[in-house]
Motif scaffolding. Structure first.
Motif, short mmCIF file in Angstrom:
data_model
loop_
_atom_site.label_atom_id
_atom_site.label_comp_id
_atom_site.label_asym_id
_atom_site.label_seq_id
_atom_site.Cartn_x
_atom_site.Cartn_y
_atom_site.Cartn_z
N THR A 4 -13.09 -3.63 21.92
CA THR A 4 -12.27 -4.29 20.91
C THR A 4 -10.80 -4.41 21.32
O THR A 4 -10.03 -5.08 20.65
CB THR A 4 -12.37 -3.53 19.57
N SER A 5 -10.43 -3.73 22.40
CA SER A 5 -9.08 -3.83 22.96
C SER A 5 -9.11 -3.17 24.33
O SER A 5 -10.16 -2.72 24.79
CB SER A 5 -8.05 -3.14 22.05
N ASN A 6 -7.94 -3.06 24.94
CA ASN A 6 -7.84 -2.38 26.24
C ASN A 6 -7.41 -0.92 26.08
O ASN A 6 -7.13 -0.26 27.08
CB ASN A 6 -6.85 -3.12 27.14
N GLN A 7 -7.37 -0.42 24.86
CA GLN A 7 -7.02 0.98 24.63
C GLN A 7 -8.25 1.88 24.81
O GLN A 7 -9.35 1.40 25.06
CB GLN A 7 -6.45 1.15 23.22
N GLY A 57 3.59 13.98 18.21
CA GLY A 57 2.70 13.55 19.29
C GLY A 57 1.76 12.46 18.83
O GLY A 57 1.60 12.20 17.63
N LYS A 58 1.12 11.83 19.78
CA LYS A 58 0.23 10.72 19.48
C LYS A 58 -0.92 11.17 18.58
O LYS A 58 -1.57 12.19 18.84
CB LYS A 58 -0.34 10.14 20.78
N ARG A 59 -1.16 10.39 17.53
CA ARG A 59 -2.24 10.70 16.61
C ARG A 59 -2.88 9.41 16.13
O ARG A 59 -2.18 8.44 15.79
CB ARG A 59 -1.71 11.49 15.41
N THR A 60 -4.19 9.39 16.08
CA THR A 60 -4.90 8.20 15.64
C THR A 60 -4.84 8.06 14.12
O THR A 60 -5.02 9.05 13.39
CB THR A 60 -6.37 8.25 16.10
N ILE A 61 -4.62 6.84 13.67
CA ILE A 61 -4.57 6.53 12.24
C ILE A 61 -5.80 5.69 11.89
O ILE A 61 -6.08 4.68 12.52
CB ILE A 61 -3.31 5.72 11.87
N ARG A 62 -6.54 6.14 10.87
CA ARG A 62 -7.65 5.36 10.33
C ARG A 62 -7.26 4.93 8.91
O ARG A 62 -7.06 5.77 8.04
CB ARG A 62 -8.94 6.20 10.28
N ALA A 63 -7.16 3.63 8.71
CA ALA A 63 -6.75 3.10 7.42
C ALA A 63 -7.86 2.21 6.86
O ALA A 63 -8.43 1.40 7.58
CB ALA A 63 -5.46 2.30 7.56
N ALA A 123 -1.73 -4.09 17.28
CA ALA A 123 -1.89 -4.24 18.74
C ALA A 123 -1.15 -3.15 19.50
O ALA A 123 0.04 -2.93 19.29
CB ALA A 123 -1.40 -5.62 19.17
N GLY A 124 -1.86 -2.44 20.36
CA GLY A 124 -1.25 -1.42 21.21
C GLY A 124 -1.05 -0.07 20.56
O GLY A 124 -0.57 0.86 21.21
N LYS A 125 -1.42 0.06 19.29
CA LYS A 125 -1.23 1.33 18.58
C LYS A 125 -2.56 2.09 18.44
O LYS A 125 -3.62 1.47 18.42
CB LYS A 125 -0.65 1.09 17.18
N PRO A 126 -2.49 3.42 18.30
CA PRO A 126 -3.70 4.20 18.02
C PRO A 126 -4.05 4.08 16.53
O PRO A 126 -3.98 5.04 15.77
CB PRO A 126 -3.29 5.62 18.40
N TRP A 127 -4.43 2.90 16.13
CA TRP A 127 -4.59 2.55 14.71
C TRP A 127 -5.86 1.74 14.55
O TRP A 127 -6.14 0.83 15.33
CB TRP A 127 -3.38 1.74 14.26
N ILE A 128 -6.62 2.05 13.49
CA ILE A 128 -7.81 1.27 13.13
C ILE A 128 -7.72 0.96 11.64
O ILE A 128 -7.54 1.86 10.83
CB ILE A 128 -9.13 2.03 13.39
#
Length: 214
Positions: free
Chosen positions: A5-8, A120-126, A155-160
Motif C-alpha cells: 500500500t506504500s513504500n513504508q 519516538g516514532k509510534r504508529t497511529i491507527r485512526a 503520505a510518509g507517516k506511520p499512520w493508518i
C-alpha cells in the motif's frame, strides 16, 4: 496476505490475514453493525497488541457501547488507557467550534501527530464513523475535500486511517466520491486497491482548486 500500500514498512492490519504498509488511507464500507465492528475491533485490537496509538471516533454508537463491546472482543484491551486509546466524539474531533473545516482539520491532525511522536516514532491507527456528516453540520459539504487532502497528510507517516461509511445511509453519489478520495477499500472483509481513486492533485484541481496542495 500482503498487499503493498506504500513504500513504508509493513504492518498487520488486524482484519482478515492482511498485512499492508504504513501510510494507508482506506474507505471502510459496510451495511451492518457486525461488518462495521469486525473492521473496528479487529483493527484496534491488533493495534493495542502492537503498542500503537488508537484514535477512534464513534458516531453510530456511544463511547460506552464501544468500551463494552471491545472488552468482549478483546478482554485484555484497556480502552480507557489514553496512552493507547483516544476516543473522541464527532464534535470534538471534526467540528469543535461548530463548523467543519478541512484546513482546521489539517492543523489539528498535525498537532496530534507531532505530540504522538515526541517520545519516538509510534504508529497511529485512526478510524471514525462518518455518519456525523449527515447531520447538516456547517461545512460538512467539504467532507470530501478533507478526505482527498488526507492523502497528503498520511503520505510518509506511520499512520493508518480507516474512514467508515454506512452504505445504507449515504447516497450513491456520496459513496462514489468516497471511492474517488480513498486509494484502498475494505468491503466484506476484503482489502483491495480502489480503481476509482483519483489523485488529490487532480480531484482537488477539478472540484475544489482553492484547497489544492501541490
Amino acid at each position: 496476505m500482503h498487499i503493498k500500500t506504500s513504500n513504508q514498512e509493513p504492518f498487520t492490519l488486524g482484519i482478515g490475514d492482511y498485512t499492508c504498509n504504513l501510510g494507508l488511507h482506506v474507505a471502510g464500507l459496510y451495511e451492518t453493525e457486525q461488518e462495521r465492528d469486525d473492521i473496528i475491533m479487529g483493527f484496534l485490537s491488533q493495534g493495542y497488541k502492537e503498542g500503537d496509538l488508537q484514535l477512534y471516533c464513534p458516531a453510530e454508537r456511544t463511547a460506552e457501547d464501544f468500551h463494552e463491546k471491545m472488552h468482549h472482543r478483546c478482554p485484555h484491551c484497556n480502552t480507557y488507557d489514553r496512552n493507547y486509546f483516544q476516543i473522541d466524539s464527532a464534535k470534538d474531533l471534526y467540528y469543535p467550534e461548530g463548523t467543519f473545516s478541512p484546513k482546521q482539520m489539517d492543523i489539528g491532525l498535525n498537532d496530534f501527530f507531532t505530540k504522538s511522536q515526541e517520545n519516538g516514532k509510534r504508529t497511529i491507527r485512526a478510524t471514525a464513523e462518518m455518519v456525523w456528516a449527515l447531520d447538516a453540520i456547517p461545512g460538512s459539504e467539504l467532507l470530501m475535500v478533507y478526505e482527498s487532502r488526507l492523502n497528503y497528510f498520511i503520505a510518509g507517516k506511520p499512520w493508518i486511517s480507516i474512514c467508515l461509511y454506512n452504505v445504507n445511509k449515504f447516497s450513491g453519489a456520496t459513496i462514489m466520491n468516497v471511492l474517488r478520495t480513498h486509494p484502498f477499500t475494505i468491503n466484506g472483509g476484503i482489502l483491495t486497491e480502489n480503481p476509482y481513486f483519483i489523485d488529490p492533485d487532480i480531484w482537488l484541481r477539478e472540484n475544489y482548486p482553492a484547497y489544492l496542495n501541490i
